[in-house]
Write a protein that holds these residues in place. Structure first.
Motif, PDB file in Angstrom:
ATOM      1  N   ILE A 169      43.255  34.796  47.801  1.00 13.84           N
ATOM      2  CA  ILE A 169      42.311  33.683  47.666  1.00 13.84           C
ATOM      3  C   ILE A 169      42.892  32.659  46.700  1.00 13.84           C
ATOM      4  CG2 ILE A 169      39.978  33.028  46.951  1.00 13.84           C
ATOM      5  CD1 ILE A 169      39.129  35.886  47.577  1.00 13.84           C
ATOM      6  N   PRO A 170      42.995  31.376  47.084  1.00 14.66           N
ATOM      7  CA  PRO A 170      43.535  30.361  46.162  1.00 14.66           C
ATOM      8  C   PRO A 170      42.610  30.138  44.971  1.00 14.66           C
ATOM      9  CG  PRO A 170      42.665  29.330  48.148  1.00 14.66           C
ATOM     10  CD  PRO A 170      42.623  30.810  48.387  1.00 14.66           C
ATOM     11  N   LEU A 171      43.194  29.792  43.834  1.00 16.74           N
ATOM     12  CA  LEU A 171      42.410  29.518  42.623  1.00 16.74           C
ATOM     13  C   LEU A 171      41.916  28.077  42.668  1.00 16.74           C
ATOM     14  CD1 LEU A 171      44.633  31.287  39.935  1.00 16.74           C
ATOM     15  CD2 LEU A 171      42.616  32.179  41.084  1.00 16.74           C
ATOM     16  N   HIS A 172      41.002  27.794  43.586  1.00 15.68           N
ATOM     17  CA  HIS A 172      40.518  26.432  43.774  1.00 15.68           C
ATOM     18  C   HIS A 172      39.373  26.089  42.842  1.00 15.68           C
ATOM     19  CE1 HIS A 172      37.006  28.078  45.847  1.00 15.68           C
ATOM     20  NE2 HIS A 172      37.841  28.898  46.463  1.00 15.68           N
ATOM     21  N   ASP A 173      38.816  27.109  42.163  1.00 15.00           N
ATOM     22  CA  ASP A 173      37.650  26.857  41.323  1.00 15.00           C
ATOM     23  C   ASP A 173      37.613  27.891  40.201  1.00 15.00           C
ATOM     24  OD1 ASP A 173      34.052  26.866  41.707  1.00 15.00           O
ATOM     25  OD2 ASP A 173      35.359  25.559  40.542  1.00 15.00           O
ATOM     26  N   ASN A 174      36.994  27.515  39.070  1.00 13.80           N
ATOM     27  CA  ASN A 174      36.860  28.450  37.954  1.00 13.80           C
ATOM     28  C   ASN A 174      35.995  29.648  38.312  1.00 13.80           C
ATOM     29  OD1 ASN A 174      38.445  27.046  36.050  1.00 13.80           O
ATOM     30  ND2 ASN A 174      36.753  25.684  35.560  1.00 13.80           N
ATOM     31  N   SER A 175      35.112  29.480  39.291  1.00 14.82           N
ATOM     32  CA  SER A 175      34.229  30.588  39.669  1.00 14.82           C
ATOM     33  C   SER A 175      35.019  31.765  40.236  1.00 14.82           C
ATOM     34  CB  SER A 175      33.203  30.109  40.697  1.00 14.82           C
ATOM     35  OG  SER A 175      33.841  29.630  41.864  1.00 14.82           O
ATOM     36  N   VAL A 176      36.166  31.497  40.864  1.00 15.59           N
ATOM     37  CA  VAL A 176      37.009  32.577  41.397  1.00 15.59           C
ATOM     38  C   VAL A 176      37.527  33.434  40.244  1.00 15.59           C
ATOM     39  CG1 VAL A 176      39.095  33.107  42.718  1.00 15.59           C
ATOM     40  CG2 VAL A 176      37.677  31.156  43.366  1.00 15.59           C
ATOM     41  N   VAL A 177      37.951  32.779  39.166  1.00 10.77           N
ATOM     42  CA  VAL A 177      38.451  33.508  37.992  1.00 10.77           C
ATOM     43  C   VAL A 177      37.315  34.262  37.318  1.00 10.77           C
ATOM     44  CG1 VAL A 177      39.615  33.275  35.772  1.00 10.77           C
ATOM     45  CG2 VAL A 177      40.276  31.802  37.677  1.00 10.77           C
TER      46      VAL A 177
END
Length: 251
Positions: A169-177
């Motif tokens: 999954i690409p780190l496109h948003d802080n919510s992923v982290v």
């Protein structure tokens, strides 16, 4: 007197009870939706401010460390001594060789380092065990100590996370982290960069959260005898801070 009309007015018509209840429930739902949107917006603004403060704190820490290094160098020079910087705690390892003619032990070490394809790259915390592993696979990889600029560019440009279902999954948003590392206090990309760059207490979890980096071939930077050691005019083995130029050309 004007003749009275037999047509009932709006006030004379009784609204059915079911329609009244429906109108009241719709009005209540609309009010609740407006309130929830307002609360969500306030929460997002507060969170954005918190993330900005965290990023500013990390930046201040980097600047203080840089100033401290400069001060120690100048102090040593002033006293006629030599300043020896601390040994690097972090290296970035890039695989430069394919799968042909690899002995079983180096092949297993490459699997443990998650370097399954050529031009794959990973961050590795340096200790006795990983140093011995790098010695075993030295003809197949090149590595060195990355600076903050290299780490930031790698994560922002080619950073992908590994989900619970082993998806990329690409780190496109802080919510992923936050979803993957929030329980360790890492809630944004800047927190992730800080944990990797400083080799923090949750480095293992942060590094495993990142998918191995898939890099491009460098533009005319491979040597003619690529598989010789770097000090012998090749590309394999430890290249210390020169890894930054190579990675930035492959990024």
């Amino acid at each position: 007197m004007p003749p009275q009309s037999n047509v009932p007015s709006t006030n004379d018509i009784l609204v059915p009870e079911t329609l009244l209840k429906k109108q009241q429930s719709n009005a209540k739902a609309a009010a609740a939706l407006v309130a929830s949107k307002s609360e969500l917006k306030k929460a997002q603004i507060a969170k954005r401010r918190d993330l900005f403060k965290r990023a500013a704190a990390h930046y201040a820490e980097y600047k203080n460390n840089e100033k401290r290094e400069i001060f120690l160098r100048r102090q040593a020079k002033k006293n006629g001594d030599f300043y020896v910087p601390a040994q690097p705690k972090l290296v970035f390892v890039v695989r430069i060789r394919g799968i042909n003619n690899i002995a079983p032990k180096p092949r297993k070490v490459l699997q443990l380092l998650r370097l399954l394809q050529i031009n794959n790259g990973v961050f590795v915390k340096l200790n006795k065990a990983t140093s011995e592993m790098l010695q075993l696979v030295q003809p197949y990889v090149t590595y060195g100590s990355p600076n903050l600029k290299t780490i930031r560019e790698l994560i922002y440009k080619r950073g992908y996370s590994k989900s619970a279902t082993k998806q990329r999954i690409p780190l496109h948003d802080n919510s992923v982290v936050e979803q993957g590392l929030g329980k360790f206090g890492i809630v944004c990309v800047e927190d992730l960069i800080h944990e990797i760059a400083t080799v923090g207490p949750h480095f293992k979890e942060a590094n495993n959260f990142l998918w191995p980096f898939k890099l491009s071939n460098p533009n005319k930077l491979w040597k003619a005898r690529k598989f010789l050691h770097f000090v012998e005019g090749g590309d394999a083995g430890d290249r210390e801070h020169f890894i930054n130029k190579l990675v930035q050309s492959m990024n």
